[in-house]
Each structure stands twice: as C-alpha cells, then as structure tokens.
Design a protein around this motif. Structure first.
Motif, PDB file in Angstrom:
ATOM      1  N   LEU A  18       0.845  -1.185   0.000  1.00 43.08           N
ATOM      2  CA  LEU A  18       0.000   0.000   0.000  1.00 43.08           C
ATOM      3  C   LEU A  18       0.884   1.240   0.000  1.00 43.08           C
ATOM      4  O   LEU A  18       1.777   1.373   0.838  1.00 43.08           O
ATOM      5  CB  LEU A  18      -0.913  -0.004   1.228  1.00 43.08           C
ATOM      6  CG  LEU A  18      -1.917   1.141   1.343  1.00 43.08           C
ATOM      7  CD1 LEU A  18      -2.855   1.176   0.151  1.00 43.08           C
ATOM      8  CD2 LEU A  18      -2.718   1.006   2.641  1.00 43.08           C
ATOM      9  N   HIS A  19       0.629   2.146  -0.944  1.00 45.98           N
ATOM     10  CA  HIS A  19       1.436   3.354  -1.067  1.00 45.98           C
ATOM     11  C   HIS A  19       0.546   4.584  -1.161  1.00 45.98           C
ATOM     12  O   HIS A  19      -0.594   4.511  -1.624  1.00 45.98           O
ATOM     13  CB  HIS A  19       2.323   3.305  -2.323  1.00 45.98           C
ATOM     14  CG  HIS A  19       3.349   2.224  -2.300  1.00 45.98           C
ATOM     15  ND1 HIS A  19       3.120   0.970  -2.822  1.00 45.98           N
ATOM     16  CD2 HIS A  19       4.606   2.206  -1.819  1.00 45.98           C
ATOM     17  CE1 HIS A  19       4.207   0.221  -2.667  1.00 45.98           C
ATOM     18  NE2 HIS A  19       5.124   0.947  -2.067  1.00 45.98           N
ATOM     19  N   LEU A  20       1.097   5.697  -0.742  1.00 44.99           N
ATOM     20  CA  LEU A  20       0.470   6.989  -0.993  1.00 44.99           C
ATOM     21  C   LEU A  20       0.955   7.514  -2.340  1.00 44.99           C
ATOM     22  O   LEU A  20       2.116   7.311  -2.704  1.00 44.99           O
ATOM     23  CB  LEU A  20       0.827   7.987   0.112  1.00 44.99           C
ATOM     24  CG  LEU A  20       0.387   7.603   1.527  1.00 44.99           C
ATOM     25  CD1 LEU A  20       0.799   8.697   2.511  1.00 44.99           C
ATOM     26  CD2 LEU A  20      -1.110   7.366   1.600  1.00 44.99           C
ATOM     27  N   LEU A  21       0.075   8.202  -3.048  1.00 46.13           N
ATOM     28  CA  LEU A  21       0.447   8.746  -4.345  1.00 46.13           C
ATOM     29  C   LEU A  21       1.564   9.767  -4.195  1.00 46.13           C
ATOM     30  O   LEU A  21       1.476  10.693  -3.395  1.00 46.13           O
ATOM     31  CB  LEU A  21      -0.768   9.414  -5.003  1.00 46.13           C
ATOM     32  CG  LEU A  21      -0.501  10.048  -6.380  1.00 46.13           C
ATOM     33  CD1 LEU A  21      -0.197   8.971  -7.408  1.00 46.13           C
ATOM     34  CD2 LEU A  21      -1.700  10.893  -6.817  1.00 46.13           C
ATOM     35  N   ASN A  22       2.630   9.564  -4.953  1.00 47.93           N
ATOM     36  CA  ASN A  22       3.711  10.537  -5.057  1.00 47.93           C
ATOM     37  C   ASN A  22       3.853  10.948  -6.516  1.00 47.93           C
ATOM     38  O   ASN A  22       3.231  10.357  -7.398  1.00 47.93           O
ATOM     39  CB  ASN A  22       5.022   9.952  -4.522  1.00 47.93           C
ATOM     40  CG  ASN A  22       5.053   9.923  -3.009  1.00 47.93           C
ATOM     41  OD1 ASN A  22       5.006  10.958  -2.359  1.00 47.93           O
ATOM     42  ND2 ASN A  22       5.108   8.730  -2.430  1.00 47.93           N
ATOM     43  N   ALA A  23       4.668  11.930  -6.758  1.00 45.04           N
ATOM     44  CA  ALA A  23       4.807  12.446  -8.127  1.00 45.04           C
ATOM     45  C   ALA A  23       6.279  12.567  -8.485  1.00 45.04           C
ATOM     46  O   ALA A  23       6.863  13.647  -8.420  1.00 45.04           O
ATOM     47  CB  ALA A  23       4.105  13.798  -8.245  1.00 45.04           C
ATOM     48  N   PRO A  24       6.931  11.463  -8.870  1.00 45.52           N
ATOM     49  CA  PRO A  24       8.354  11.521  -9.227  1.00 45.52           C
ATOM     50  C   PRO A  24       8.583  12.430 -10.429  1.00 45.52           C
ATOM     51  O   PRO A  24       7.748  12.467 -11.347  1.00 45.52           O
ATOM     52  CB  PRO A  24       8.698  10.059  -9.567  1.00 45.52           C
ATOM     53  CG  PRO A  24       7.609   9.236  -8.960  1.00 45.52           C
ATOM     54  CD  PRO A  24       6.386  10.092  -8.965  1.00 45.52           C
ATOM     55  N   PRO A  25       9.683  13.158 -10.456  1.00 43.32           N
ATOM     56  CA  PRO A  25       9.997  13.991 -11.631  1.00 43.32           C
ATOM     57  C   PRO A  25      10.005  13.154 -12.899  1.00 43.32           C
ATOM     58  O   PRO A  25      10.532  12.040 -12.928  1.00 43.32           O
ATOM     59  CB  PRO A  25      11.399  14.525 -11.301  1.00 43.32           C
ATOM     60  CG  PRO A  25      11.473  14.508  -9.812  1.00 43.32           C
ATOM     61  CD  PRO A  25      10.691  13.298  -9.385  1.00 43.32           C
ATOM     62  N   GLY A  26       9.417  13.704 -13.946  1.00 40.26           N
ATOM     63  CA  GLY A  26       9.342  13.002 -15.219  1.00 40.26           C
ATOM     64  C   GLY A  26       7.980  12.424 -15.507  1.00 40.26           C
ATOM     65  O   GLY A  26       7.644  12.147 -16.662  1.00 40.26           O
ATOM     66  N   THR A  27       7.158  12.216 -14.469  1.00 37.44           N
ATOM     67  CA  THR A  27       5.827  11.655 -14.677  1.00 37.44           C
ATOM     68  C   THR A  27       4.846  12.750 -15.061  1.00 37.44           C
ATOM     69  O   THR A  27       5.043  13.936 -14.776  1.00 37.44           O
ATOM     70  CB  THR A  27       5.315  10.954 -13.414  1.00 37.44           C
ATOM     71  OG1 THR A  27       5.213  11.915 -12.351  1.00 37.44           O
ATOM     72  CG2 THR A  27       6.243   9.833 -12.993  1.00 37.44           C
ATOM     73  N   GLU A  28       3.760  12.340 -15.697  1.00 36.72           N
ATOM     74  CA  GLU A  28       2.697  13.284 -16.039  1.00 36.72           C
ATOM     75  C   GLU A  28       2.043  13.829 -14.768  1.00 36.72           C
ATOM     76  O   GLU A  28       1.623  14.986 -14.729  1.00 36.72           O
ATOM     77  CB  GLU A  28       1.654  12.580 -16.919  1.00 36.72           C
ATOM     78  CG  GLU A  28       0.508  13.461 -17.373  1.00 36.72           C
ATOM     79  CD  GLU A  28       0.936  14.644 -18.227  1.00 36.72           C
ATOM     80  OE1 GLU A  28       0.163  15.625 -18.312  1.00 36.72           O
ATOM     81  OE2 GLU A  28       2.044  14.591 -18.800  1.00 36.72           O
ATOM     82  N   THR A  29       1.962  12.981 -13.739  1.00 34.84           N
ATOM     83  CA  THR A  29       1.409  13.438 -12.459  1.00 34.84           C
ATOM     84  C   THR A  29       2.243  14.584 -11.898  1.00 34.84           C
ATOM     85  O   THR A  29       1.704  15.568 -11.382  1.00 34.84           O
ATOM     86  CB  THR A  29       1.371  12.274 -11.446  1.00 34.84           C
ATOM     87  OG1 THR A  29       0.557  11.230 -11.973  1.00 34.84           O
ATOM     88  CG2 THR A  29       0.798  12.721 -10.117  1.00 34.84           C
ATOM     89  N   HIS A  30       3.565  14.484 -12.000  1.00 38.48           N
ATOM     90  CA  HIS A  30       4.452  15.548 -11.521  1.00 38.48           C
ATOM     91  C   HIS A  30       4.198  16.838 -12.296  1.00 38.48           C
ATOM     92  O   HIS A  30       4.101  17.926 -11.696  1.00 38.48           O
ATOM     93  CB  HIS A  30       5.904  15.098 -11.677  1.00 38.48           C
ATOM     94  CG  HIS A  30       6.907  16.068 -11.110  1.00 38.48           C
ATOM     95  ND1 HIS A  30       7.336  17.184 -11.798  1.00 38.48           N
ATOM     96  CD2 HIS A  30       7.554  16.095  -9.901  1.00 38.48           C
ATOM     97  CE1 HIS A  30       8.209  17.848 -11.060  1.00 38.48           C
ATOM     98  NE2 HIS A  30       8.351  17.212  -9.909  1.00 38.48           N
ATOM     99  N   ARG A  31       4.090  16.738 -13.612  1.00 42.32           N
ATOM    100  CA  ARG A  31       3.865  17.938 -14.418  1.00 42.32           C
ATOM    101  C   ARG A  31       2.538  18.600 -14.062  1.00 42.32           C
ATOM    102  O   ARG A  31       2.447  19.822 -13.864  1.00 42.32           O
ATOM    103  CB  ARG A  31       3.868  17.567 -15.904  1.00 42.32           C
ATOM    104  CG  ARG A  31       3.729  18.775 -16.842  1.00 42.32           C
ATOM    105  CD  ARG A  31       3.177  18.396 -18.192  1.00 42.32           C
ATOM    106  NE  ARG A  31       1.853  17.805 -18.108  1.00 42.32           N
ATOM    107  CZ  ARG A  31       0.737  18.510 -17.895  1.00 42.32           C
ATOM    108  NH1 ARG A  31       0.793  19.824 -17.736  1.00 42.32           N
ATOM    109  NH2 ARG A  31      -0.433  17.903 -17.837  1.00 42.32           N
TER     110      ARG A  31
END
Length: 869
Positions: free
Chosen positions: A345-358
C-alpha cells in the motif's frame, strides 16, 4: 589499483533514509542478510565497463563506503528517495578530485540539479552511452549529458557482474528480460524511460544469465513479464529445468491463460506483484490506467492464481483526486474478501518526469519537501480531498491493521485451506533451515500472542498432512512476521514522522468550508474537524473547573461530573448564573445560551454515557483514577475516548489492556487553563492512529497548542521543572542562600513564581508523589535522592505546604526578612543554565520539534524567551 588496471571505479547505490515495509528488509535480516537484493543497475553497468578499470560495487544498504581508497571516477545510480544522499556523495567525491557520473531515473529527469553535484548525467538507458562517457573521461573531455535518441535493441545482454557483489549479504538477484511498456499511466516512469514498444531478449541469452548467477533465487524486474504470452510461455519452458525460485510483476490477465499460469508455477514462480493501484474506477481513469477497469474479473483471476499455488502481492495507491479516506477501508475489505495477505500500500507521489508531476506542479500542489520522503508512506503533495496528516494517519492505521496477526491469521487460514500451495520452492542450506526454524519457533510458539500461536498450529498441521509445502508454510509465516516487524518499527517513530508531515501540511487542495449555516435559523455553526461533539469533564477542582469553563467557549455539548463530596447543585447554580450574566452582557447569543443551559452538572457517571470524549481531572491518586475508568468503561459508549489530565501517572498505568486501550490517552492541561496555551498529549503503545489524529484535531478545534509524546518521554515540562527544582535545592543545601532568598531571586530574574513556594502551593505530598512517578524508570533518579528525602521528611512531619500552614515556609511568610545574597548573579546564571540545558536535552530525547517545545516551555514557565531562542 590492482595489477595492470589503470583506473579505479566506484559504482554506488546510495542509502535510503526512509525504507518502507514493501522493501522487506526485516525478512532479509531473518535470513542473515542485509538486503533482499541490490539494484540490477550496478552489476549491469560493471559488465559494460572495460577491463582496465578496477571496479568496486557498493550498496550503502549492505556496506559502508571505504575511507582509505580513492577512486578515479564514481558512478551513482539515483531514485527520488536516494537523490539527496546521491548528491551528498557527489559533493564528497568531487572534493576529493574524482569525476562523478549520475544515472537512474531521478538524475535523468533532474539533470540541472544533478550537475550541481556531479560532472555528468547519463539519462535513460546506459548501454553505449556509458562506454562513450568512460572513453571521454579518459581523454579529459567528459560531457555534461549523454542521452540516447533511440532505444537499444536489447536482444542480448552481458551477464551482470555478480562476482563484484558480496552475495553473503543479499538473498536474491534481479534479472530483466524485456524493456518498455505499452501503457502510459500518469504516475509511472516506465514508458518514459524505456518507451512504449516492448523489446525482448533472446531466451538463450536469459538462460545463460540464470545459469551463471550465484543463487537460485531471482526477481524478474520487468514491468509486466507476461504481457507477451507467447514469449512468456517459451521462457517458462526454458527455465523449468533450471529449478529456480522466483517472483515477478505482471497483470491479472495472466489468469486468463491457464496454460501460462501452470507453466509459471512449474517453472518456480512463487509470487507475482499485481498493480491493482485503485479500486475506484474514477481514479483509474484519472491516472490513465484504463486497462485495470472491470473489477468484476478480479475475483475469478485471484482465485485462479491462488489455485496455481502462487501468491499475489497486491499493490495499491491512494491519493488520486477522486479518492477519499474511504479508499483505505475499501482496500482493506477487498484484501480480506479475496484472502490477499501480501499487500503493498502506497500513498500517491509524483516523481519527476511523470505526467502526475507535471500536472501537480502546474497546479502548485507539489510541496517543497525532502525528496527522500518519496518512498510511499509519506505524503509529498496536496491531495484533493484529504490533508496530509489525515491521509498519513489513515495510511499508517490501515497498514497496521493489514499486518496485525489477527488479520494475517484470518487470511492465512482461508488462503491455505484449499491445499493449493504444495509445490516446494528453492533449496536452502541446512544451516539456513535451522536458523529459520528457530526464528519461527521463537516468534510463533514462544509468544503471548494467541493469533500467532493459532496460525502456527494451523500451518504446522497443513505441513504434517502435506497440504502445504514446508518452505511455503514457513516462508509465509516469516514474510508476515517481517512485514509486522517493519510496521511496528514505523510506529515507534510515529511522533517524529507525524511532526514531519504536520510541518508541511497545507490541508486538502479542495478545502472544506469550516463554517456553515443552520438550514432553518441561518445562524453560523462550527464544524469540529475532530468529529467530537459531546465532551464530559470529571472533577470540580482547579483543573476540572478550568477545563470545563474553557470548553464553554466552543460549541460542544458538555457534561460536568463532580465528586460525591462536592455540592453539585451549588456548582450548577453558580454555572447558571455565570452564563446568564454572559447572555445579558452580549457575550453569549441566545442560541448558544439555550444549548449551555441544558448542560448537565451532577454526581451521576451515567450522564456521560453518550460522550465522545471524557477528560478526567480528579485528585492525583492512581487508585481513584483506575477505579473511575473501570466504572466509566461499563457505562460509556465503546467508541468514546478516555483522557486523563494526570500530571505524573502514565495513561497505561490507569487502564488495563483491553478493547478500549487504543482509545486511552493522556491530556495534561496546565493551570490556569485559559492562560496556559499548551497541552501535553501522551499516547501509549496501544493508542490507535485514529485516536491520535482525532485528539490532535480536537486540540486544534479548541485553539490549544500541544506537544505529542509517547509515555517514555511524557510530562516533559514537569521533568524540566524538576531538574531546576533539584538544582535550586542543592544550591540552598550547599549554603549558598536560604529557600526564601532563592525564591526571590527566581521570581526577580527568571520566572514569575518561586521554586519552593510553588511546592508549598501544590502540596508537598502531591509534589513528592508526582516526582516518584516521574523517576520510576529514570536511570538518573539517584541524583534527586536528597531532594526526595527532604520532601519525605516534610510529609512525615505533616508539613504539607500552604494547606497545612507549613511546608518549606511557615505561613504567613515575612518577605521583608529576605536580603539578596552576595553571589546572586552566579546563582541565577547556574539556574538559567540548568533550565536551558534540561529543556534542550529532554526535548531532543522526546523527539519533539524545537519550536513546539520552545513555545510550551515559555508557556509553562511564563517567560518571554525559551531555551531555543
């Protein structure tokens, strides 16, 4: 330098500061290892390196970097969670005159930042670019960035240099047979790093690598091993003769091909990681994970995989814009329904390079927090419907419930009762079998946990009756134990972790309106974020009365319970007169008055039965308090929280372990309550995360600053004062001044109260009992022996302080007899130093943020400056 080698190369995987439980580090320890496996990047890069390099591979999770060996060049692989450490290492080696090359996903998408700490970044796939970078290094023309415009064919790979890795410290090795992913999930980097077209290695090349490996245990790091079912079947048939044991990542649709599933089981597959990600269809749409839609297939697919004797490691992410805290309960219920013990189980993160991060960066929702926190259990962004502390608390509560042995036992009994896990896995040495057998016996037999014992007996019976392979049965017990241990280790650090989260919490992105209007009257009403609506206060003394009257300013339903010896009717009349005066003066409006006039003031404990929170503030007697809570337990609704305002007795000493022990805490207010804006909030080892979150929200609702601590470090402020008290007492006993002179110095130069007249006002007997409670398990309690002996003598003489007419002083005290001693400056300096040092030392031990502790100490001592100013 070795032999004819011309250059020394360090290949480094930096240490993670925070390691989440899916890393299975506790399981590795049981096997006598440091880590389950190291990143494949290091031995793979080593295999591409020319022979004239003396290569050293270092994974900081399993060994320290040498201090007596200077490399010529350093290669460092990076993830978001290791980025900070990677940059520290880059600075270190550049200062030594070494060249530093970064690789891995974090440096690939954070090139500008990486080049502040290194000489070069190899972005994306390293093959071809690594060799070119080394050649340029040798000629003194290393470029800042090497990045391929096309993806390599990936038909064949050189065997990784496992000979350079200390295999005694890891359990299994990674292997990769394909690159690419046809899907384009917003939160994932795979298709960005390796493209959307799948590329596969020749199967003979894979078999050669497996044969050359130094172990029979593998993990296929492909992002979907079975997406090409034809290739997957050929691979399975090729590795069946190799008798290996392995895990992999694939999607649930593997269950639609029973031939492939059976081949995987025969080839040694024991575990597959399945990215369910979310059970919320709207969240799957939001993240572009459309291929996971159609939850109706879940049940059938899970049953088929389990029937093949293969575990599912179910991976979930919470924190999409359509998610609420209910997602955690939905996931827990889903794993119970489908007998899924292994849950990532993980919490949503936004690694650089992902669309989520942008996307989140454009919206301003990325928090400027340490990238080391991006390991899955820390929130690192503003979520749409949940604050950071809310999602963190619910996350930790859920994983603790997922890996409690009550939950594990229920899932294990249901999963293994069908006799599907009979195929044995890989071979272990006799020593390893003995080691693991002893750990299993110790943890599951020599334990007081009935769920562990029951689960062990169940598994043992299945082993004896050959309904489960022995390695599968013991492996399950040990893997669950590893998860449980890791989560308990997290819980020990919860105070520190929560302070990290609270320090960056900006609330939900879609902020709820905190004030609404009654639909009928149109009058503004307060929404308590804690959910607590009805509060009971027990005790009519200084503290009980102070807490009750302070709560009148907030929109709670209140109940005030007085001791049998008090005149409850008189107290109620006085209370009624007070609120009528407030109404007449315009301080209260009619609506609030009509609510308060119904407040119950009585001796009757049953009046508390519907309260959400009960605060006890009766005399400091363990027997009285324990008796009260035992009575309340039989009366009050099961989900109510019990809080003790004790200034010296630990909460766990007042309430036995039982169903409500998770809802029992300490709330230490200070007198006078309206003027002392500080509360010490003490949690026990049994306090649930939900209770902790609820009470912290309640304290915010009533505008109280608070410090949260565990029992070991509780009563911080009183302990600081005790140190000052003791030092002041020793100075007087050494002939430096009289008690009265010391108090006058303290009130003139340090605090608005004296040391010894404070003892007299509290009561010498009460002060003595409190100190003995504080020092019960204190290794330094001998340092207070003379002070305690003096207090004991005063009590035996009946000199209890102001209430008996004599304590340290005989009342009334003639203040005019006090002259300032000649060494006043030295005495004040020594006490100020005692206060400052004890405040800093005890705060650090309690792991409380300095700002919070500084505020609390200033409130307690009534000073304008604290020990951290």
């Amino acid at each position: 330098m070795t032999g004819s080698k011309k250059y020394t190369l360090f290949l480094i995987s930096p240490k993670q500061r925070y390691v989440n439980y899916p890393a299975h580090s506790e399981m590795a320890k049981m096997f006598g290892k440091k880590r389950l496996m190291i990143p494949l990047a290091l031995p793979a890069i080593a295999s591409l390196t020319p022979d004239h390099y003396d290569i050293h591979i270092f994974d900081e999770e399993i060994e320290s970097l040498p201090k007596n060996l200077k490399p010529d060049i350093v290669g460092i692989t990076t993830l978001a969670a290791t980025g900070k450490r990677a940059f520290e290492l880059g600075d270190r080696y550049r200062a030594m005159g070494c060249k530093v090359i970064y690789g891995g996903p974090y440096a690939s998408f954070m090139q500008e930042e990486a080049l502040k700490h290194g000489d070069c970044v190899i972005a994306g796939e390293a093959e071809g670019k690594w060799e070119q970078a080394l050649e340029d290094f040798e000629h003194g023309c290393l470029k800042p960035v090497y990045e391929s415009e096309i993806f390599i064919p990936f038909k064949t790979q050189k065997p990784p240099r496992w000979d350079l890795v200390n295999m005694d410290r890891i359990f299994q090795v990674a292997i990769q047979v394909s690159r690419g992913c046809p899907f384009n999930c917003d939160f994932c980097l795979v298709s960005k790093n390796f493209g959307r077209k799948m590329r596969y290695r020749d199967i003979n090349n894979v078999v050669e690598e497996i044969r050359a490996a130094p172990t029979k245990y593998f993990f296929f790091v492909d992002d979907n091993l079975t997406i090409n079912k034809k290739y997957a079947k050929e691979l399975m048939q090729a590795i069946i003769p190799l008798k290996i044991s392995w895990g992999c990542v694939c999607s649930l649709d593997v269950a639609t091909d029973e031939e492939l599933l059976n081949l995987m089981a025969e080839a040694g597959c024991f575990n597959i990681l399945v990215g369910f990600e979310s059970l919320n269809p709207a969240s799957l749409d939001e993240s572009q994970k459309h291929h996971n839609q159609g939850g109706s297939i879940y049940s059938e697919a899970i049953n088929k995989i389990h029937a093949a004797g293969i575990h599912i490691n179910a991976s979930f992410v919470v924190g999409f814009d359509n998610d609420t805290l209910d997602e955690f309960d939905r996931i827990f219920d889903f794993t119970m329904q489908h007998n899924l013990p292994h849950v990532n189980l993980h919490l949503l993160n936004a690694p650089p390079g992902t669309e989520t991060h942008r996307k989140l960066s454009d919206e301003g929702r990325l928090l400027s927090c340490d990238p080391e926190l991006g390991v899955g259990h820390f929130p690192t962004l503003q979520y749409m419907n949940m604050s950071q502390i809310e999602i963190f608390d619910k996350y930790m509560e859920t994983v603790a419930k997922l890996y409690s042995f009550d939950t594990i036992r229920q899932k294990g009994e249901a999963l293994f009762s069908k006799g599907a896990f009979t195929r044995p896995g890989g071979e272990l040495s006799a020593f390893m079998k003995a080691r693991l057998s002893w750990i299993t016996f110790k943890e599951f037999v020599l334990t007081g946990d009935p769920d562990r014992k029951k689960l062990f007996r169940f598994i043992l019976n299945l082993i004896v009756t050959k309904q489960i392979a022995i390695d599968k049965g013991l492996g399950f017990l040990l893997s669950m134990l590893g998860y449980n241990r890791h989560i308990k280790a997290h819980q020990k650090n919860m105070a520190e972790y929560r302070q990290i989260v609270m320090g960056q919490d900006k609330g939900a992105w879609k902020k709820d309106i905190s004030v609404t209007r009654d639909k009928i009257t149109g009058i503004q009403i307060m929404n308590h974020t804690s959910g607590i609506k009805k509060v009971g206060v027990v005790g009519e003394g200084k503290m009980g009365s102070g807490i009750f009257h302070y709560l009148l300013d907030f929109e709670f339903d209140l109940v005030w319970i007085c001791s049998p010896g008090a005149d409850a009717e008189k107290i109620h009349r006085q209370f009624t007169k007070r609120i009528k005066r407030s109404l007449d003066a315009g301080i209260l409006d009619r609506q609030r008055f009509d609510i308060l006039i119904r407040t119950q003031v009585s001796h009757n404990l049953p009046d508390l039965q519907s309260c959400d929170l009960i605060i006890e503030a009766i005399p400091e007697s363990m027997e009285l308090k324990k008796d009260l809570f035992l009575q309340l337990d039989r009366i009050v609704k099961p989900d109510a929280v019990f809080a003790s305002n004790s200034s010296s007795i630990q909460p766990s000493d007042l309430y036995p372990v039982g169903p409500r022990s998770g809802k029992f805490i300490g709330l230490h207010f200070f007198y006078p309550v309206p003027l002392k804006n500080i509360v010490e909030f003490t949690i026990t080892s049994n306090t649930t995360i939900q209770t902790q979150s609820t009470i912290e929200a309640f304290l915010r609702d009533i505008d109280r600053r608070f410090i949260t601590m565990n029992e070991k470090n509780s009563f911080l402020l009183n302990k600081i004062f005790l140190k000052v008290q003791n030092d002041a007492f020793l100075l007087v006993q050494s002939g430096n001044c009289s008690y009265l002179q010391m108090d006058q110095l303290v009130k003139t130069y340090l605090f608005p109260f004296g040391i010894f007249d404070f003892c007299d006002s509290v009561g010498i007997d009460t002060m003595l009992a409190s100190i003995l409670n504080y020092l019960q398990n204190d290794p330094d309690k001998e340092n207070y022996s003379r002070f305690i002996a003096t207090l004991s003598d005063l009590v035996s003489q009946g000199r209890l302080g102001f209430k008996s007419g004599e304590g340290f002083y005989k009342y009334p005290v003639d203040q005019n007899l006090c002259d300032e001693p000649g060494n006043a400056g030295e005495l004040v300096e020594r006490l100020h130093q005692s206060w400052t040092l004890s405040g800093r030392q005890l705060t650090k031990q309690a792991k409380i943020p300095f700002d919070d502790a500084n505020h609390a100490i200033k409130e307690y001592f009534g000073t304008s400056e604290g020990p951290f100013d």
